[in-house]
Design a protein around this motif. Structure first.
Motif, PDB file in Angstrom:
ATOM      1  N   HIS A   1     -39.213  13.182  28.207  1.00  0.00           N
ATOM      2  CA  HIS A   1     -40.629  13.051  28.522  1.00  0.00           C
ATOM      3  C   HIS A   1     -40.986  14.056  29.602  1.00  0.00           C
ATOM      4  CE1 HIS A   1     -44.175  11.240  30.403  1.00  0.00           C
ATOM      5  NE2 HIS A   1     -44.434  10.808  29.212  1.00  0.00           N
ATOM      6  N   LEU A   2     -42.001  14.852  29.326  1.00  0.00           N
ATOM      7  CA  LEU A   2     -42.433  15.861  30.289  1.00  0.00           C
ATOM      8  C   LEU A   2     -43.438  15.277  31.258  1.00  0.00           C
ATOM      9  CD1 LEU A   2     -42.939  18.982  28.051  1.00  0.00           C
ATOM     10  CD2 LEU A   2     -41.171  18.616  29.729  1.00  0.00           C
ATOM     11  N   THR A   3     -43.304  15.620  32.469  1.00  0.00           N
ATOM     12  CA  THR A   3     -44.292  15.257  33.475  1.00  0.00           C
ATOM     13  C   THR A   3     -44.774  16.533  34.127  1.00  0.00           C
ATOM     14  OG1 THR A   3     -42.664  15.079  35.243  1.00  0.00           O
ATOM     15  CG2 THR A   3     -43.112  13.085  33.963  1.00  0.00           C
ATOM     16  N   ARG A   4     -45.848  16.439  34.855  1.00  0.00           N
ATOM     17  CA  ARG A   4     -46.367  17.611  35.551  1.00  0.00           C
ATOM     18  C   ARG A   4     -45.299  18.170  36.484  1.00  0.00           C
ATOM     19  NH1 ARG A   4     -51.265  19.730  36.077  1.00  0.00           N
ATOM     20  NH2 ARG A   4     -52.249  17.945  35.133  1.00  0.00           N
ATOM     21  N   LEU A   5     -44.535  17.285  37.122  1.00  0.00           N
ATOM     22  CA  LEU A   5     -43.488  17.711  38.038  1.00  0.00           C
ATOM     23  C   LEU A   5     -42.403  18.508  37.314  1.00  0.00           C
ATOM     24  CD1 LEU A   5     -42.465  17.588  40.941  1.00  0.00           C
ATOM     25  CD2 LEU A   5     -41.302  15.459  40.355  1.00  0.00           C
ATOM     26  N   ALA A   6     -42.120  18.139  36.065  1.00  0.00           N
ATOM     27  CA  ALA A   6     -41.044  18.795  35.312  1.00  0.00           C
ATOM     28  C   ALA A   6     -41.313  20.270  35.106  1.00  0.00           C
ATOM     29  CB  ALA A   6     -40.838  18.109  33.968  1.00  0.00           C
ATOM     30  N   ILE A   7     -42.577  20.653  34.999  1.00  0.00           N
ATOM     31  CA  ILE A   7     -42.876  22.075  34.816  1.00  0.00           C
ATOM     32  C   ILE A   7     -43.841  22.556  35.889  1.00  0.00           C
ATOM     33  CG2 ILE A   7     -42.316  22.137  32.362  1.00  0.00           C
ATOM     34  CD1 ILE A   7     -45.301  22.131  31.801  1.00  0.00           C
ATOM     35  N   GLU A   8     -43.710  21.970  37.052  1.00  0.00           N
ATOM     36  CA  GLU A   8     -44.560  22.381  38.172  1.00  0.00           C
ATOM     37  C   GLU A   8     -44.455  23.888  38.373  1.00  0.00           C
ATOM     38  OE1 GLU A   8     -44.437  21.644  42.863  1.00  0.00           O
ATOM     39  OE2 GLU A   8     -44.606  19.820  41.658  1.00  0.00           O
ATOM     40  N   GLY A   9     -45.564  24.490  38.604  1.00  0.00           N
ATOM     41  CA  GLY A   9     -45.570  25.925  38.800  1.00  0.00           C
ATOM     42  C   GLY A   9     -45.773  26.698  37.507  1.00  0.00           C
ATOM     43  N   THR A  10     -45.771  25.997  36.375  1.00  0.00           N
ATOM     44  CA  THR A  10     -46.012  26.672  35.105  1.00  0.00           C
ATOM     45  C   THR A  10     -47.458  27.115  35.061  1.00  0.00           C
ATOM     46  OG1 THR A  10     -44.380  25.382  33.911  1.00  0.00           O
ATOM     47  CG2 THR A  10     -46.078  26.413  32.600  1.00  0.00           C
ATOM     48  N   GLU A  11     -47.651  28.396  34.899  1.00  0.00           N
ATOM     49  CA  GLU A  11     -48.999  28.922  34.796  1.00  0.00           C
ATOM     50  C   GLU A  11     -49.112  29.697  33.507  1.00  0.00           C
ATOM     51  OE1 GLU A  11     -50.602  30.886  38.180  1.00  0.00           O
ATOM     52  OE2 GLU A  11     -49.478  29.625  39.565  1.00  0.00           O
ATOM     53  N   LEU A  12     -50.222  29.512  32.857  1.00  0.00           N
ATOM     54  CA  LEU A  12     -50.510  30.257  31.641  1.00  0.00           C
ATOM     55  C   LEU A  12     -51.566  31.297  31.970  1.00  0.00           C
ATOM     56  CD1 LEU A  12     -50.837  27.275  29.150  1.00  0.00           C
ATOM     57  CD2 LEU A  12     -48.866  28.771  29.438  1.00  0.00           C
ATOM     58  N   THR A  13     -51.465  32.449  31.334  1.00  0.00           N
ATOM     59  CA  THR A  13     -52.497  33.466  31.518  1.00  0.00           C
ATOM     60  C   THR A  13     -53.767  33.006  30.812  1.00  0.00           C
ATOM     61  OG1 THR A  13     -51.956  34.691  29.511  1.00  0.00           O
ATOM     62  CG2 THR A  13     -50.749  35.296  31.535  1.00  0.00           C
ATOM     63  N   ALA A  14     -54.863  33.640  31.144  1.00  0.00           N
ATOM     64  CA  ALA A  14     -56.136  33.313  30.492  1.00  0.00           C
ATOM     65  C   ALA A  14     -56.019  33.525  28.982  1.00  0.00           C
ATOM     66  CB  ALA A  14     -57.261  34.167  31.066  1.00  0.00           C
ATOM     67  N   GLY A  15     -55.354  34.596  28.575  1.00  0.00           N
ATOM     68  CA  GLY A  15     -55.179  34.878  27.147  1.00  0.00           C
ATOM     69  C   GLY A  15     -54.341  33.826  26.453  1.00  0.00           C
ATOM     70  N   GLU A  16     -53.281  33.373  27.105  1.00  0.00           N
ATOM     71  CA  GLU A  16     -52.437  32.325  26.532  1.00  0.00           C
ATOM     72  C   GLU A  16     -53.227  31.030  26.373  1.00  0.00           C
ATOM     73  OE1 GLU A  16     -48.335  34.112  28.472  1.00  0.00           O
ATOM     74  OE2 GLU A  16     -49.290  32.386  29.412  1.00  0.00           O
ATOM     75  N   ARG A  17     -54.040  30.702  27.375  1.00  0.00           N
ATOM     76  CA  ARG A  17     -54.867  29.489  27.281  1.00  0.00           C
ATOM     77  C   ARG A  17     -55.892  29.617  26.162  1.00  0.00           C
ATOM     78  NH1 ARG A  17     -54.888  30.201  32.815  1.00  0.00           N
ATOM     79  NH2 ARG A  17     -57.084  30.775  32.786  1.00  0.00           N
ATOM     80  N   GLN A  18     -56.491  30.799  26.014  1.00  0.00           N
ATOM     81  CA  GLN A  18     -57.469  31.011  24.935  1.00  0.00           C
ATOM     82  C   GLN A  18     -56.826  30.770  23.574  1.00  0.00           C
ATOM     83  OE1 GLN A  18     -58.818  35.096  25.497  1.00  0.00           O
ATOM     84  NE2 GLN A  18     -60.910  34.352  25.678  1.00  0.00           N
ATOM     85  N   VAL A  19     -55.679  31.378  23.364  1.00  0.00           N
ATOM     86  CA  VAL A  19     -55.016  31.250  22.064  1.00  0.00           C
ATOM     87  C   VAL A  19     -54.581  29.804  21.835  1.00  0.00           C
ATOM     88  CG1 VAL A  19     -53.063  32.000  20.653  1.00  0.00           C
ATOM     89  CG2 VAL A  19     -54.327  33.668  22.000  1.00  0.00           C
ATOM     90  N   LEU A  20     -54.041  29.160  22.849  1.00  0.00           N
ATOM     91  CA  LEU A  20     -53.651  27.748  22.708  1.00  0.00           C
ATOM     92  C   LEU A  20     -54.848  26.884  22.337  1.00  0.00           C
ATOM     93  CD1 LEU A  20     -51.123  27.266  25.625  1.00  0.00           C
ATOM     94  CD2 LEU A  20     -50.708  26.660  23.244  1.00  0.00           C
ATOM     95  N   ARG A  21     -56.003  27.141  22.968  1.00  0.00           N
ATOM     96  CA  ARG A  21     -57.206  26.377  22.633  1.00  0.00           C
ATOM     97  C   ARG A  21     -57.600  26.583  21.173  1.00  0.00           C
ATOM     98  NH1 ARG A  21     -59.434  28.684  27.378  1.00  0.00           N
ATOM     99  NH2 ARG A  21     -58.982  27.334  29.128  1.00  0.00           N
ATOM    100  N   MET A  22     -57.536  27.826  20.714  1.00  0.00           N
ATOM    101  CA  MET A  22     -57.892  28.123  19.323  1.00  0.00           C
ATOM    102  C   MET A  22     -56.938  27.420  18.356  1.00  0.00           C
ATOM    103  SD  MET A  22     -60.567  30.152  19.593  1.00  0.00           S
ATOM    104  CE  MET A  22     -60.745  31.045  18.075  1.00  0.00           C
ATOM    105  N   ILE A  23     -55.645  27.455  18.671  1.00  0.00           N
ATOM    106  CA  ILE A  23     -54.651  26.784  17.833  1.00  0.00           C
ATOM    107  C   ILE A  23     -54.920  25.280  17.853  1.00  0.00           C
ATOM    108  CG2 ILE A  23     -52.171  26.285  17.553  1.00  0.00           C
ATOM    109  CD1 ILE A  23     -52.928  29.223  16.889  1.00  0.00           C
TER     110      ILE A  23
END
Length: 72
Positions: free
Chosen positions: A1-23
């Motif tokens: 189970h993933l929690t925010r703490l498990a991937i703390e510091g994970t940042e996505l670029t604006a482009g990665e977020r755009q594509v993820l939203r489209m998907i």
């Protein structure tokens, strides 16, 4: 189970977020590329990088993680 703490510091670029939203909205990578005015190679690379940053196995898994962590 993933929690925010498990991937703390994970940042996505604006482009990665755009594509993820489209998907997340049901677009394919090719369709997302067309709508965003990017090459399909660019969207493919952005999804690959997003999956790696999120520790996801598939695009759907990446979307689920990003949504659950309120990254998109």
């Amino acid at each position: 189970h993933l929690t925010r703490l498990a991937i703390e510091g994970t940042e996505l670029t604006a482009g990665e977020r755009q594509v993820l939203r489209m998907i997340a909205m049901g677009d394919s990578q090719v369709s997302a590329a067309t709508k965003l005015g990017k090459s399909s190679q660019t969207t493919r690379k952005q999804m690959k990088t997003a999956r790696a940053r999120l520790g996801a196995k598939t695009n759907a898994h990446a979307v689920a993680i990003a949504v659950s962590l309120e990254l998109i």
